[in-house]
Design a protein around this motif. Structure first.
Motif, PDB file in Angstrom:
ATOM      1  N   VAL A  46       0.906  -1.431  -0.013  1.00  0.00           N
ATOM      2  CA  VAL A  46      -0.040  -0.149   0.048  1.00  0.00           C
ATOM      3  C   VAL A  46       0.993   1.162  -0.068  1.00  0.00           C
ATOM      4  CG1 VAL A  46      -1.643   1.324   1.475  1.00  0.00           C
ATOM      5  CG2 VAL A  46      -1.838  -1.162   1.252  1.00  0.00           C
ATOM      6  N   GLN A  47       2.079   1.359   0.843  1.00  0.00           N
ATOM      7  CA  GLN A  47       3.032   2.414   0.818  1.00  0.00           C
ATOM      8  C   GLN A  47       3.458   2.562  -0.445  1.00  0.00           C
ATOM      9  OE1 GLN A  47       5.646   1.683   4.194  1.00  0.00           O
ATOM     10  NE2 GLN A  47       4.800   3.247   5.195  1.00  0.00           N
ATOM     11  N   ARG A  48       3.921   1.526  -1.117  1.00  0.00           N
ATOM     12  CA  ARG A  48       4.478   1.500  -2.412  1.00  0.00           C
ATOM     13  C   ARG A  48       3.799   2.357  -3.374  1.00  0.00           C
ATOM     14  NH1 ARG A  48       9.095  -1.379  -4.404  1.00  0.00           N
ATOM     15  NH2 ARG A  48      10.347  -1.945  -2.625  1.00  0.00           N
ATOM     16  N   ILE A  49       2.269   1.760  -3.512  1.00  0.00           N
ATOM     17  CA  ILE A  49       1.401   2.212  -4.547  1.00  0.00           C
ATOM     18  C   ILE A  49       1.084   3.712  -4.085  1.00  0.00           C
ATOM     19  CG2 ILE A  49      -0.976   2.050  -5.409  1.00  0.00           C
ATOM     20  CD1 ILE A  49      -0.691  -0.911  -4.851  1.00  0.00           C
ATOM     21  N   GLY A  50       1.023   4.143  -2.886  1.00  0.00           N
ATOM     22  CA  GLY A  50       0.720   5.363  -2.573  1.00  0.00           C
ATOM     23  C   GLY A  50       2.031   6.403  -2.840  1.00  0.00           C
ATOM     24  N   ALA A  51       3.262   5.937  -2.755  1.00  0.00           N
ATOM     25  CA  ALA A  51       4.462   6.649  -3.389  1.00  0.00           C
ATOM     26  C   ALA A  51       4.258   6.897  -4.732  1.00  0.00           C
ATOM     27  CB  ALA A  51       5.554   5.841  -2.846  1.00  0.00           C
ATOM     28  N   GLY A 296      17.607   5.967   2.058  1.00  0.00           N
ATOM     29  CA  GLY A 296      17.106   6.733   2.927  1.00  0.00           C
ATOM     30  C   GLY A 296      15.700   6.387   3.314  1.00  0.00           C
ATOM     31  N   SER A 297      14.905   7.172   3.556  1.00  0.00           N
ATOM     32  CA  SER A 297      13.600   6.961   3.940  1.00  0.00           C
ATOM     33  C   SER A 297      12.220   7.659   3.364  1.00  0.00           C
ATOM     34  CB  SER A 297      13.372   6.504   5.349  1.00  0.00           C
ATOM     35  OG  SER A 297      13.562   7.564   6.273  1.00  0.00           O
ATOM     36  N   LEU A 298      12.921   8.699   2.437  1.00  0.00           N
ATOM     37  CA  LEU A 298      12.153   9.678   2.096  1.00  0.00           C
ATOM     38  C   LEU A 298      10.972   9.264   1.270  1.00  0.00           C
ATOM     39  CD1 LEU A 298      11.952  12.730   1.781  1.00  0.00           C
ATOM     40  CD2 LEU A 298      13.106  12.633  -0.210  1.00  0.00           C
ATOM     41  N   ILE A 299      10.811   8.237   0.546  1.00  0.00           N
ATOM     42  CA  ILE A 299       9.778   7.724  -0.182  1.00  0.00           C
ATOM     43  C   ILE A 299       9.229   6.595   0.424  1.00  0.00           C
ATOM     44  CG2 ILE A 299       9.156   6.830  -2.553  1.00  0.00           C
ATOM     45  CD1 ILE A 299      11.600   8.281  -3.694  1.00  0.00           C
ATOM     46  N   PRO A 300       7.893   6.679   1.147  1.00  0.00           N
ATOM     47  CA  PRO A 300       7.492   5.337   1.883  1.00  0.00           C
ATOM     48  C   PRO A 300       7.512   4.021   0.869  1.00  0.00           C
ATOM     49  CG  PRO A 300       6.226   7.402   2.111  1.00  0.00           C
ATOM     50  CD  PRO A 300       7.280   7.688   1.351  1.00  0.00           C
ATOM     51  N   MET A 306      17.766   7.724  -4.088  1.00  0.00           N
ATOM     52  CA  MET A 306      18.488   6.654  -4.958  1.00  0.00           C
ATOM     53  C   MET A 306      18.191   5.288  -5.136  1.00  0.00           C
ATOM     54  SD  MET A 306      21.199   6.541  -6.926  1.00  0.00           S
ATOM     55  CE  MET A 306      21.656   8.299  -6.397  1.00  0.00           C
ATOM     56  N   ASP A 307      17.334   4.844  -4.137  1.00  0.00           N
ATOM     57  CA  ASP A 307      16.687   3.601  -4.021  1.00  0.00           C
ATOM     58  C   ASP A 307      15.789   3.465  -5.132  1.00  0.00           C
ATOM     59  OD1 ASP A 307      17.842   2.047  -1.852  1.00  0.00           O
ATOM     60  OD2 ASP A 307      17.009   3.773  -0.502  1.00  0.00           O
ATOM     61  N   ARG A 308      15.285   4.464  -5.607  1.00  0.00           N
ATOM     62  CA  ARG A 308      14.187   4.592  -6.627  1.00  0.00           C
ATOM     63  C   ARG A 308      14.717   4.995  -7.934  1.00  0.00           C
ATOM     64  NH1 ARG A 308      10.865   1.891  -7.044  1.00  0.00           N
ATOM     65  NH2 ARG A 308      11.735   1.519  -9.088  1.00  0.00           N
ATOM     66  N   ILE A 309      15.788   5.543  -8.129  1.00  0.00           N
ATOM     67  CA  ILE A 309      16.499   5.962  -9.445  1.00  0.00           C
ATOM     68  C   ILE A 309      17.727   5.177  -9.644  1.00  0.00           C
ATOM     69  CG2 ILE A 309      15.333   8.118  -9.475  1.00  0.00           C
ATOM     70  CD1 ILE A 309      17.911   9.498  -8.632  1.00  0.00           C
ATOM     71  N   ASP A 310      18.220   4.345  -9.031  1.00  0.00           N
ATOM     72  CA  ASP A 310      19.474   3.377  -8.915  1.00  0.00           C
ATOM     73  C   ASP A 310      19.512   2.761 -10.533  1.00  0.00           C
ATOM     74  OD1 ASP A 310      17.604   1.534  -8.740  1.00  0.00           O
ATOM     75  OD2 ASP A 310      18.673   0.662  -6.903  1.00  0.00           O
ATOM     76  N   SER A 311      18.381   2.517 -11.039  1.00  0.00           N
ATOM     77  CA  SER A 311      18.390   1.982 -12.355  1.00  0.00           C
ATOM     78  C   SER A 311      18.398   3.094 -13.563  1.00  0.00           C
ATOM     79  CB  SER A 311      17.111   0.909 -12.802  1.00  0.00           C
ATOM     80  OG  SER A 311      16.018   1.593 -12.319  1.00  0.00           O
ATOM     81  N   LEU A 312      17.811   4.166 -13.281  1.00  0.00           N
ATOM     82  CA  LEU A 312      17.777   5.310 -14.149  1.00  0.00           C
ATOM     83  C   LEU A 312      19.424   5.912 -14.353  1.00  0.00           C
ATOM     84  CD1 LEU A 312      14.341   6.740 -13.340  1.00  0.00           C
ATOM     85  CD2 LEU A 312      15.261   5.915 -15.616  1.00  0.00           C
TER      86      LEU A 312
END
Length: 328
Positions: A46-51, A296-300, A306-312
């Motif tokens: 649920v957190q991932r979808i909300g983010a 980090g923990s900025l994006i629930p 960097m956890d979200r854009i590491d592939s980009l």
């Protein structure tokens, strides 16, 4: 500022909203049926979808405002990812002034070159000038203990968090170069990227982020053999092959967003997905080395920027230069 969202880009984002709406409904059903048995898993979903809702909304807003707003967003993301990366790096008090230069001089100046469409300086400023300047500035502090480790960490931060990330919004300028030629486009007006640039950016984002999602799904359903268990035990060969091939097919299907024929779109998608996987693997190795789970923990539900854009950060520079070399 001229907005970048035309009918095609707006329609595509509406399609993404439809997918998120369906995912939200599925998550609500799973929470009702399985929430009591596995609250942590369902809560994370649920957190991932909300983010994702928030990230899509922010992206749509800045694209609607134009290229300058999009660049400012990625400048902020660069500063945030720099902070995450350097927080876990072996830098110390002696590196403070070097980091001030990196944060408040090198990074804004580099993004100014991107905004100016000054391709020559954008391409070499960090790999050449900043690469040579930053360790000199660090040496002037006089602390030699751990110098190579500290200087390497700063160099990595500059390359990954600034140089690589800036290639994502720079994709907006590629259609200008394709239309007018690379030399003419280098002097094109700041903010002149139009809807064609937004479509190309959306193509890259959907393919690379889609590959991450597909690799997760294939890995969870069929994954048996880990690729590098000591680095990232959840990455399996089955997930990797299934995810990359599915995202490559998605790239072919989304070729209407690009000026390429479908087979070139598929090829660029394939290369981008391979590099995206490599980026995720490298960042996992860095986290393992530093003994952390997330940057980090900025994006629930996702962790840090960097956890979200590491592939980009691995895919975008190669995609940008491939397109510019072969099509501009």
């Amino acid at each position: 500022m001229v907005g970048l969202l035309g009918a095609t880009a707006g329609g595509l984002l509406l399609g993404v909203v439809g997918v998120l709406a369906a995912a939200s409904v599925i998550a609500a059903v799973l929470r009702a049926r399985m929430g009591a048995r596995n609250p942590e898993l369902i809560g994370n979903l649920v957190q991932r979808i909300g983010a994702w809702w928030a990230m899509v909304a922010v992206l749509a807003a800045v694209l609607a405002l134009g290229e300058t707003a999009t660049l400012l967003l990625f400048l902020v993301l660069t500063w945030l990812s720099l902070r995450e990366f350097l927080t876990i790096s072996p830098t110390g008090r002696a590196d403070h002034r070097t980091l001030v230069w990196l944060f408040f001089v090198v990074t804004p100046l580099h993004y100014w070159f991107v905004w100016e469409h000054w391709y020559g300086m954008f391409s070499v400023f960090i790999p050449v000038y900043a690469f040579l300047f930053l360790p000199v500035r660090a040496a002037l502090a006089g602390r030699t203990e751990g110098f190579l480790r500290r200087a390497a960490a700063v160099q990595w931060a500059a390359m990954v968090c600034v140089y690589a990330v800036s290639h994502i919004p720079a994709v907006l300028q590629l259609p200008v170069a394709m239309e007018h030629g690379r030399h003419v486009a280098e002097g094109s007006a700041p903010g002149s990227g139009g809807e064609a640039g937004a479509l190309l950016l959306l193509f890259l984002l959907l393919v690379v982020q889609g590959s991450d999602v597909f690799q997760y799904v294939w890995g969870k359903t069929l994954g048996r053999r880990p690729i590098a268990p000591s680095v990232s035990p959840n990455k399996t060969w089955e997930g990797f092959v299934g995810g990359v091939l599915t995202a490559t097919a998605l790239g072919a299907a989304l070729s209407f967003l690009t000026p390429f024929p479908w087979w070139v779109a598929a090829l660029f998608a394939f290369v981008s997905c391979l590099l995206g996987f490599g980026g995720g693997l490298v960042m996992s190795a860095i986290k393992r080395d530093r003994g952390i789970k997330d940057f980090g923990s900025l994006i629930p539900g996702h962790g840090g920027i960097m956890d979200r854009i590491d592939s980009l950060v691995f895919a975008a520079p190669v995609f940008f230069h491939l397109v510019r070399f072969f099509y501009a």
